[in-house]
Motif scaffolding. Structure first.
Motif, short mmCIF file in Angstrom:
data_model
loop_
_atom_site.label_atom_id
_atom_site.label_comp_id
_atom_site.label_asym_id
_atom_site.label_seq_id
_atom_site.Cartn_x
_atom_site.Cartn_y
_atom_site.Cartn_z
N ARG A 1 0.83 -1.21 0.00
CA ARG A 1 0.00 0.00 0.00
C ARG A 1 0.87 1.26 0.00
O ARG A 1 0.61 2.21 -0.74
CB ARG A 1 -0.92 0.01 1.23
N ASP B 1 4.22 1.47 -0.76
CA ASP B 1 5.14 1.55 -1.89
C ASP B 1 4.45 1.97 -3.18
O ASP B 1 5.06 2.63 -4.03
CB ASP B 1 5.82 0.19 -2.10
N LEU B 2 3.21 1.59 -3.35
CA LEU B 2 2.47 1.95 -4.57
C LEU B 2 1.50 3.10 -4.35
O LEU B 2 0.69 3.41 -5.24
CB LEU B 2 1.71 0.73 -5.11
N ASP B 3 1.55 3.73 -3.17
CA ASP B 3 0.69 4.88 -2.84
C ASP B 3 -0.78 4.57 -3.08
O ASP B 3 -1.52 5.34 -3.72
CB ASP B 3 1.10 6.11 -3.68
N LEU B 4 -1.24 3.42 -2.58
CA LEU B 4 -2.64 3.04 -2.72
C LEU B 4 -3.47 3.82 -1.70
O LEU B 4 -3.17 3.81 -0.50
CB LEU B 4 -2.82 1.55 -2.50
N GLU C 1 -8.74 1.96 -3.48
CA GLU C 1 -7.91 1.33 -4.50
C GLU C 1 -7.54 -0.11 -4.15
O GLU C 1 -7.50 -0.99 -5.03
CB GLU C 1 -6.65 2.16 -4.76
N ARG D 1 4.38 -0.37 -10.47
CA ARG D 1 4.84 0.85 -9.79
C ARG D 1 3.70 1.73 -9.32
O ARG D 1 3.93 2.72 -8.61
CB ARG D 1 5.74 1.65 -10.73
N ASN D 2 2.47 1.41 -9.73
CA ASN D 2 1.33 2.23 -9.32
C ASN D 2 0.07 1.39 -9.39
O ASN D 2 0.09 0.22 -9.83
CB ASN D 2 1.20 3.48 -10.19
N PHE D 3 -1.03 1.99 -8.98
CA PHE D 3 -2.30 1.28 -8.95
C PHE D 3 -2.73 0.83 -10.34
O PHE D 3 -3.15 -0.31 -10.53
CB PHE D 3 -3.39 2.18 -8.35
#
Length: 486
Positions: free
Chosen positions: A115, A117-120, A124, A174-176
Motif C-alpha cells: 500500500r 510503496d504503490l501509494d494506494l 484502491e 509501480r502504481n495502482f
C-alpha cells in the motif's frame, strides 16, 4: 464429433439417428436398413466415426457393436478407477491449492508494505481485489468455448503457466493502474479453472463418483488457505534487495509456472487419448460412464475445518447414493446451516465476545462443502458437451459478479462490525435455501414426468434403450433417458 456409420460396399452410407424416438421411414429405406443390419451381424463389419453429426468421440474406441457390451469385471473396473484417480486428482488438487494460495498473495503483500510503496489510497486496495474478477468475467465465456475446441489438459496447463507469469510481473508494478491491469489479466488466465475441473471430472467419473472426486480436489481449498498463510509469513520475512511483498508475487508466481508446465505435459486430455491407459482400459473408462447419459487473515484451523467439512459431506452423500437416496440438495442445505448461524453470530455478538465471534467465523467454513455439492449437481445434471461448456460459463459469471461486488459491501466506515457486509451474507444464504428447495422440487417432478411418459411406451421403463443415447451428445432436455440427481 460424429455418429457412427458402417462402410458398406456398393451402397450408400446410412447414419442412424441418435434420437431415442423413432421416425417413420419409407418402405424402401426400411428395406435397406434391414439389409444393412443383417449384413453387419453376419460379417461383423467395422464401424467408424462419421465426419458429420452430433455423436460422442468416445465411440471411436469401439470397433463393433459387440465391443460396446464387452463384460467388465468389477475388480478390473476398480483397478482402472484407481489408476484414473492417480492420473487426474493429484494434478487438480495441487492446482486448486495454488488458486487459493494466490488469493493470499495480495493480502500478505498489503501486510508487507505494498500500500505504501504503490501509494494506494481510498478504495484502491478493494478495487485490486475486485478487478481480478473483471478479467475473470470478461474471459469466462471465450475460455469455455476454447475448452470445447482445444485439448483440455494442454489448455489448462497453458493457462496455469500464463497465470503464474502475470503473478510474477505484478512484482514490477509501480502504481495502482499497472497493478490493476495485471490483476485483470491474471483473472482472465484463471477463468478456465473451475469450469475445466468440472469438465474433466465429468469426462472421467460416473455421476455417483463425481461428488467425492470434486470434494477431493476442492478440499485443496482448505489446504491452500492453510499453506498460503505459512508461505506468506515465511516469504514476508525474507530480507533481500527487494521489498518483501515483491517476493510474494515472484515466488508464488514461479511455482505456478512450474506446475503449469507439469500439467501441460502429464495431465491427459481425455480417456480416449490418455497415454497411461491401455486400449482395454480406455474402453472400460468410457463404458462405465454409459449410465451418466451426458457424454485476508487466514488461520490454519479454518482451512482444516473446510477440508473436513467437504470430505464429510461428499462421503456421506456417496454413502446415501449407493443406497439409492437422492440427498444432494439436503446436504447443500445441511452444510449451509452452520454458515447462516455463523453469519448471525458475527452480526449480533458483542465485539468483546472474542471467543463467540471466533467460533462464528469458523462456522462459515462448512459452506465450502455446500458449494462443492452445487458444482457436482451442475456437472451431473447437464448433458451435451456444448451445453456443459455454456452452463459452466454462466455459473462462473455469477461467481465473478459476487466476487466483484463483495468487497464493496464491507465499507471502511463500518469497521469493525461491517453490518452491511454481514447482512449481505445472511440475505444471500437465506435466498439460496429457497432456491435449492425449489430446484429439488422441480428436478424431482421432471424425473417423475419422464418415468410416466416412458412407462407408457412399448417395453415400459425396463425396455428403454439406454445404449441409443449413452454417447449421443444430446442435452439433458433432449434425452428422455436422462434422469436428474437432486
Amino acid at each position: 464429433m460424429g455418429l457412427f456409420k458402417r462402410s458398406a460396399p456398393h451402397a450408400d452410407d446410412i447414419t442412424p439417428s441418435a434420437s431415442p424416438t423413432s421416425v417413420p421411414m419409407r418402405e424402401k429405406d426400411a428395406d435397406i436398413t434391414h439389409a444393412e443390419t443383417a449384413s453387419a451381424v453376419e460379417h461383423h463389419a467395422k464401424w467408424k466415426v462419421s465426419k458429420a453429426g452430433d455423436g460422442d468421440v468416445a465411440m471411436a474406441l469401439f470397433k463393433s457393436p459387440d465391443d460396446i457390451h464387452e463384460p467388465i469385471d468389477p475388480a478390473e473396473e476398480a483397478r482402472v478407477v484407481r489408476k484414473i484417480d492417480l492420473m487426474i486428482l493429484p494434478y487438480l488438487a495441487v492446482c486448486y491449492a495454488f488458486f487459493y494460495i494466490d488469493k493470499t498473495t495480495l493480502s500478505y503483500a498489503a501486510i508487507f508494505g505494498i500500500r505504501k510503496d504503490l501509494d494506494l489510497v481510498g478504495q484502491e486496495y478493494s478495487w485490486l481485489s475486485s478487478i481480478f474478477y473483471f478479467g475473470f468475467l470478461a474471459w469466462a465465456l471465450p475460455t469455455n468455448l476454447l475448452m470445447q475446441r482445444l485439448p483440455i489438459g494442454k489448455y489448462l496447463g497453458f493457462n496455469i503457466f500464463l497465470w503464474g507469469v502475470f503473478l510474477m510481473i505484478q512484482s514490477a508494478a509501480r502504481n495502482f493502474a499497472g497493478l490493476a491491469a495485471l490483476r485483470a489479466f491474471a483473472g482472465a488466465a484463471e477463468a478456465c479453472s473451475d469450469p475445466s475441473f468440472m469438465l474433466i471430472t465429468s469426462m472421467w467419473y460416473t455421476r455417483r463418483q463425481q461428488p467425492i472426486r470434486m470434494g477431493i480436489w476442492y478440499t485443496a481449498n482448505g489446504f491452500g488457505i492453510a499453506l498460503g498463510g505459512l508461505l506468506g509469513f515465511g516469504i514476508g520475512h525474507i530480507k533481500g534487495a527487494l521489498p518483501s511483498w515483491k517476493f510474494e508475487f515472484l515466488i508464488i508466481g514461479a511455482l505456478c509456472c512450474i506446475w503449469g508446465v507439469v500439467m501441460f505435459i502429464f495431465l491427459p486430455d481425455s480417456p480416449i487419448t490418455a497415454k497411461g491407459l491401455t486400449q482395454r482400459e480406455k474402453r472400460i473408462a468410457v463404458e462405465r460412464l454409459r449410465d451418466n447419459q451426458t457424454g485476508v487473515e487466514n488461520k490454519v484451523p479454518y482451512g482444516c475445518i473446510i477440508a473436513i467439512s467437504i470430505l464429510t459431506c461428499v462421503f456421506l452423500n456417496d454413502y446415501m447414493g449407493r443406497h439409492g437416496r437422492q440427498t444432494r440438495c439436503w446436504f447443500i442445505l445441511l452444510f449451509l446451516c452452520p454458515n447462516i448461524a455463523g453469519s448471525f453470530g458475527l452480526r449480533f455478538l458483542a465485539d468483546d465476545n472474542k471467543a463467540g465471534r471466533l467460533v462464528s467465523y469458523y462456522l462459515t467454513g462448512p459452506y465450502n462443502a455446500a458449494f462443492v455439492m452445487i458444482l457436482a449437481m451442475t456437472t451431473a445434471n447437464t448433458a451435451g458437451h456444448t451445453k456443459k461448456v455454456i452452463t459452466n460459463a454462466v455459473l462462473f459469471l455469477g461467481y465473478c459478479t459476487g466476487n466483484i461486488a463483495g468487497p464493496f459491501f464491507y465499507k471502511t466506515s463500518q469497521a469493525p462490525q461491517y453490518p452491511l457486509g454481514i447482512w449481505s451474507m445472511i440475505v444471500s444464504h437465506l435466498t439460496e435455501v429457497v432456491i435449492i428447495l425449489i430446484l429439488r422440487f422441480h428436478l424431482s417432478r421432471e424425473n417423475k414426468r419422464r418415468d410416466r411418459i416412458q412407462s407408457q411406451m412399448e417395453g415400459g421403463l425396463e425396455g428403454r434403450d439406454l445404449d441409443a443415447t449413452a454417447f449421443s451428445d444430446m442435452t439433458d432436455r433432449e434425452n428422455l433417458n436422462f434422469r436428474y440427481l437432486y
